[in-house]
Enzyme design. Sequence first.
Site, PDB file in Angstrom:
ATOM      1  N   SER B  40      39.766 113.435-109.235  1.00 42.77           N
ATOM      2  CA  SER B  40      38.447 112.899-108.880  1.00 42.77           C
ATOM      3  C   SER B  40      38.449 112.139-107.559  1.00 42.77           C
ATOM      4  O   SER B  40      37.411 111.674-107.112  1.00 42.77           O
ATOM      5  CB  SER B  40      37.793 112.101-110.010  1.00 42.77           C
ATOM      6  OG  SER B  40      38.605 111.085-110.458  1.00 42.77           O
ATOM      7  N   GLU B  61      47.925 100.292-109.695  1.00 44.45           N
ATOM      8  CA  GLU B  61      47.566 100.357-108.286  1.00 44.45           C
ATOM      9  C   GLU B  61      48.410  99.445-107.405  1.00 44.45           C
ATOM     10  O   GLU B  61      48.759  99.787-106.271  1.00 44.45           O
ATOM     11  CB  GLU B  61      46.075 100.027-108.112  1.00 44.45           C
ATOM     12  CG  GLU B  61      45.126 101.028-108.797  1.00 44.45           C
ATOM     13  CD  GLU B  61      44.936 100.820-110.306  1.00 44.45           C
ATOM     14  OE1 GLU B  61      45.486  99.826-110.839  1.00 44.45           O
ATOM     15  OE2 GLU B  61      44.257 101.636-110.942  1.00 44.45           O
ATOM     16  N   PHE B  86      39.389  99.846-106.775  1.00 43.46           N
ATOM     17  CA  PHE B  86      40.772  99.513-107.150  1.00 43.46           C
ATOM     18  C   PHE B  86      41.711  99.664-105.962  1.00 43.46           C
ATOM     19  O   PHE B  86      42.625  98.863-105.776  1.00 43.46           O
ATOM     20  CB  PHE B  86      41.244 100.414-108.299  1.00 43.46           C
ATOM     21  CG  PHE B  86      40.255 100.487-109.434  1.00 43.46           C
ATOM     22  CD1 PHE B  86      39.738  99.331-110.002  1.00 43.46           C
ATOM     23  CD2 PHE B  86      39.813 101.712-109.913  1.00 43.46           C
ATOM     24  CE1 PHE B  86      38.815  99.393-111.041  1.00 43.46           C
ATOM     25  CE2 PHE B  86      38.893 101.781-110.955  1.00 43.46           C
ATOM     26  CZ  PHE B  86      38.390 100.624-111.522  1.00 43.46           C
ATOM     27  N   HIS B 112      34.827 107.013-104.160  1.00 47.57           N
ATOM     28  CA  HIS B 112      33.675 106.451-104.904  1.00 47.57           C
ATOM     29  C   HIS B 112      33.039 105.288-104.152  1.00 47.57           C
ATOM     30  O   HIS B 112      32.728 104.242-104.731  1.00 47.57           O
ATOM     31  CB  HIS B 112      34.093 106.001-106.298  1.00 47.57           C
ATOM     32  CG  HIS B 112      34.169 107.123-107.300  1.00 47.57           C
ATOM     33  ND1 HIS B 112      34.648 108.367-106.983  1.00 47.57           N
ATOM     34  CD2 HIS B 112      33.822 107.185-108.605  1.00 47.57           C
ATOM     35  CE1 HIS B 112      34.591 109.139-108.057  1.00 47.57           C
ATOM     36  NE2 HIS B 112      34.093 108.458-109.050  1.00 47.57           N
ATOM     37  N   ASP B 120      28.299 105.379-113.793  1.00 49.10           N
ATOM     38  CA  ASP B 120      29.440 104.550-114.212  1.00 49.10           C
ATOM     39  C   ASP B 120      29.121 103.061-114.074  1.00 49.10           C
ATOM     40  O   ASP B 120      29.699 102.234-114.761  1.00 49.10           O
ATOM     41  CB  ASP B 120      30.691 104.877-113.387  1.00 49.10           C
ATOM     42  CG  ASP B 120      31.499 106.012-114.008  1.00 49.10           C
ATOM     43  OD1 ASP B 120      31.295 106.299-115.199  1.00 49.10           O
ATOM     44  OD2 ASP B 120      32.325 106.605-113.291  1.00 49.10           O
ATOM     45  N   ARG B 171      31.521 110.108-103.672  1.00 49.37           N
ATOM     46  CA  ARG B 171      31.652 111.006-104.809  1.00 49.37           C
ATOM     47  C   ARG B 171      30.589 112.105-104.816  1.00 49.37           C
ATOM     48  O   ARG B 171      30.882 113.275-104.998  1.00 49.37           O
ATOM     49  CB  ARG B 171      31.527 110.160-106.065  1.00 49.37           C
ATOM     50  CG  ARG B 171      31.342 110.977-107.287  1.00 49.37           C
ATOM     51  CD  ARG B 171      30.959 110.108-108.468  1.00 49.37           C
ATOM     52  NE  ARG B 171      30.436 110.957-109.503  1.00 49.37           N
ATOM     53  CZ  ARG B 171      30.538 110.742-110.795  1.00 49.37           C
ATOM     54  NH1 ARG B 171      31.124 109.674-111.220  1.00 49.37           N
ATOM     55  NH2 ARG B 171      30.040 111.577-111.660  1.00 49.37           N
TER      56      ARG B 171
HETATM   57  C1  LIG Z   1      42.181  99.276-112.652  1.00 50.40           C
HETATM   58  C2  LIG Z   1      41.645 100.637-113.010  1.00 50.40           C
HETATM   59  N1  LIG Z   1      42.241 101.738-112.524  1.00 50.40           N
HETATM   60  C3  LIG Z   1      41.760 102.955-112.803  1.00 50.40           C
HETATM   61  C4  LIG Z   1      40.645 103.099-113.577  1.00 50.40           C
HETATM   62  C5  LIG Z   1      40.069 104.473-113.843  1.00 50.40           C
HETATM   63  N2  LIG Z   1      40.314 104.863-115.252  1.00 50.40           N
HETATM   64  C6  LIG Z   1      39.375 104.692-116.204  1.00 50.40           C
HETATM   65  S1  LIG Z   1      39.913 105.141-117.723  1.00 50.40           S
HETATM   66  C7  LIG Z   1      41.411 105.641-117.103  1.00 50.40           C
HETATM   67  C8  LIG Z   1      42.454 106.208-118.024  1.00 50.40           C
HETATM   68  C9  LIG Z   1      42.838 105.226-119.066  1.00 50.40           C
HETATM   69  O1  LIG Z   1      43.785 105.768-119.924  1.00 50.40           O
HETATM   70  P1  LIG Z   1      43.804 105.300-121.431  1.00 50.40           P
HETATM   71  O2  LIG Z   1      43.881 103.812-121.471  1.00 50.40           O
HETATM   72  O3  LIG Z   1      44.873 106.038-122.112  1.00 50.40           O
HETATM   73  O4  LIG Z   1      42.365 105.715-121.972  1.00 50.40           O
HETATM   74  P2  LIG Z   1      41.954 107.175-122.550  1.00 50.40           P
HETATM   75  O5  LIG Z   1      42.100 108.175-121.448  1.00 50.40           O
HETATM   76  O6  LIG Z   1      42.853 107.444-123.678  1.00 50.40           O
HETATM   77  O7  LIG Z   1      40.529 107.013-122.930  1.00 50.40           O
HETATM   78  C10 LIG Z   1      41.477 105.417-115.727  1.00 50.40           C
HETATM   79  C11 LIG Z   1      42.627 105.703-114.883  1.00 50.40           C
HETATM   80  C12 LIG Z   1      40.031 101.924-114.054  1.00 50.40           C
HETATM   81  N3  LIG Z   1      38.918 101.963-114.797  1.00 50.40           N
HETATM   82  N4  LIG Z   1      40.553 100.715-113.775  1.00 50.40           N
END
Ligand SMILES: Cc1ncc(C[n+]2csc(CCOP(=O)(O)OP(=O)(O)O)c2C)c(N)n1
Lengths: 276, 319
Positions: B40, B61, B86, B112, B120, B171
């Site tokens: 993305s 990050e 981020f 984004h 979002d 985006r």
């Molecule tokens: C600090 C931060 N980095 C990246 C994201 C983007 N992001 C949202 S959900 C996600 C994946 C999270 O993985 P998990 O905790 O396993 O949740 P699941 O995919 O199982 O719902 C990411 C990288 C974010 N929201 N916040």
Amino acid sequence: MKKIEELTFISRQIRIDVVKSLAEAGSGHLGASLGLADVFTVLYFSVLNHRPDKPLWEDRDRLILSIGHVAPVLYAALANAGYFPKQELMTLRKLGSRLQGHPGRDHGLPGIELSAGSLGQGLSVAVGMALAAKMDKKLWKVFCINGDGEMQEGSIWEAAMSAAYYKLDNLTTIVDRNKVQIDGENSDVMEIEPLVDKWKSFGWDVLLCNGNDVSKLLKVFSKAKSLSGKPKVIIAETLMGKGVKTIENNYKWHGKVPAKEDVYDFIKQINNAYNF
Amino acid sequence: MKVFNNKGDKSTKIGFGEGLLSAGSRNKNLVALGADITSSVGMNIFTERYPERFFSLGIAEQNCVGVAAGLALAGKIPVFSTYGVFAALRTTDQIRISVCYNNLHVIIGGAHAGISVGPDGATHQALEDIAVMRVLPNMTVLSPCDAIQTKLAVEAAVEKLNSPVYIRFGREPVPNFTDENMEFNIGKSQLLHPGSDITIFSTGHLTWHTLQAAYLLEKQNISARVINIHTIKPIDEQAIVKAAKETGAILTAEEHQIFGGFGSAVAEVVVKNYPVPMDFIGMNDNFGESGKPDELMKKYGMTYENIISKAKDLLKRKK
Ligand SMILES: Cc1ncc(C[n+]2csc(CCOP(=O)(O)OP(=O)(O)O)c2C)c(N)n1
Ligand SMILES: [Mg+2]
């Protein structure tokens, strides 16, 4: 405390509400919202000491959602518990809605404890709340919901260290162990195992549980309640997309929603899963 | 004078990926770092082709930026990208010390950008990244206006610089209107439309809106100069001072907070050299919210209509 059949019925309703509200929104995160439906049911309908008619009741238990992207399951649980009218679920992610894509405290939705959506922050906030409760000798508890991908954020472990240091046994966090995240399996993105050993070595009581089994969840929460002296983590093993067979355990559903024409089929699948 | 046409909507993140691929095919030292959202942010175009030059570091990050600094110190050219909120803000201290203070050739892609991220909501809409990145010594800040220009920006960041770079992109698919042959010189602005009554400086996605505003203003006999600023830092002081002198009024347009952002950067030059009436299009000290991109742009006053009305108000203040 509600009977298992009742809770099962509610979790089915929450799954259906999650599917409908996300299809109407046209974007959002279906996978873990479905996977966590049983955890949210057990929390809001059995574990938490709260009053939906009095959301800011001082002595309520606090639920901190660290993984803001699963807002749809939080909203569905809150609406089913009576915090706000269920029809408002259909405003999810729309302009002017109280149901923001990620929870926003200043949008006025009752039951939202924290604005969140940047991973790795909620557990620290939960530590702060638990510390304050200890200072004031309050009996309310703090619960937090984390993701397994979220375990990769360093700040999680800073929070973990501090919670154990201050012996915050009024804090319980639930890790949604669905083994997937956006780019794929956790182990293909960045390995988080051995997870139980990590938490143990940070000074926490660790409990493992099938996070898609209401009766097992009830037992694990009551076990957690009986432990004292340390913060507690429940590693809840769930399936992303649980309840909709055709999408279960598929990481591609992390951030997807059903097309409107698929809603009927998804709900049918959910009902089948419950033999309903 | 050239009228720019939309060659078809395309997301600037695709331009980011294409830039990585072309620069990466010419330079084997280019490596990419991912924080669980590689596709993305458009990076997948590169990582699928050169998997051995991609490192997945998980949702971490701050670690990504530190690792990038280490790679750069050891001779690689690391590119790290995630959502701008981020990429720029979770990691600010690491960027400040490990990257900027060491003056390392690390490229950070902030995806984004702006409120057009849409449903979002506030947490994912990067509206403060320009302000924070441009204040860091040694940092170059690029904010290209369409997908073609984003590709050129990445190539320039890799091939023309040897210091920290932040590249901002969005985006939503947006009009692709520049062309590959348009020169991309870091630090040099682009005159897109001549004008003598007012100058509108714009950056990023709002440049297309700004052009539309200028075309419409022309029909009302208002001659608006449009200058695209793809390099917010170092900014093209010469073009700004010239515009102040020749047109006597300056409007800026950005999909970002007004405080400390692109408009502030222009104002710093104007105030120091040749003060003229100014105004700013941007986010007015608010968090964003959920909604459709166009609804949000409208609600928060970042469309060509807002540009037209602010330009007219500004003209009244001209001496
Ligand atoms: C600090 C931060 N980095 C990246 C994201 C983007 N992001 C949202 S959900 C996600 C994946 C999270 O993985 P998990 O905790 O396993 O949740 P699941 O995919 O199982 O719902 C990411 C990288 C974010 N929201 N916040
Ligand atoms: Mg997960």
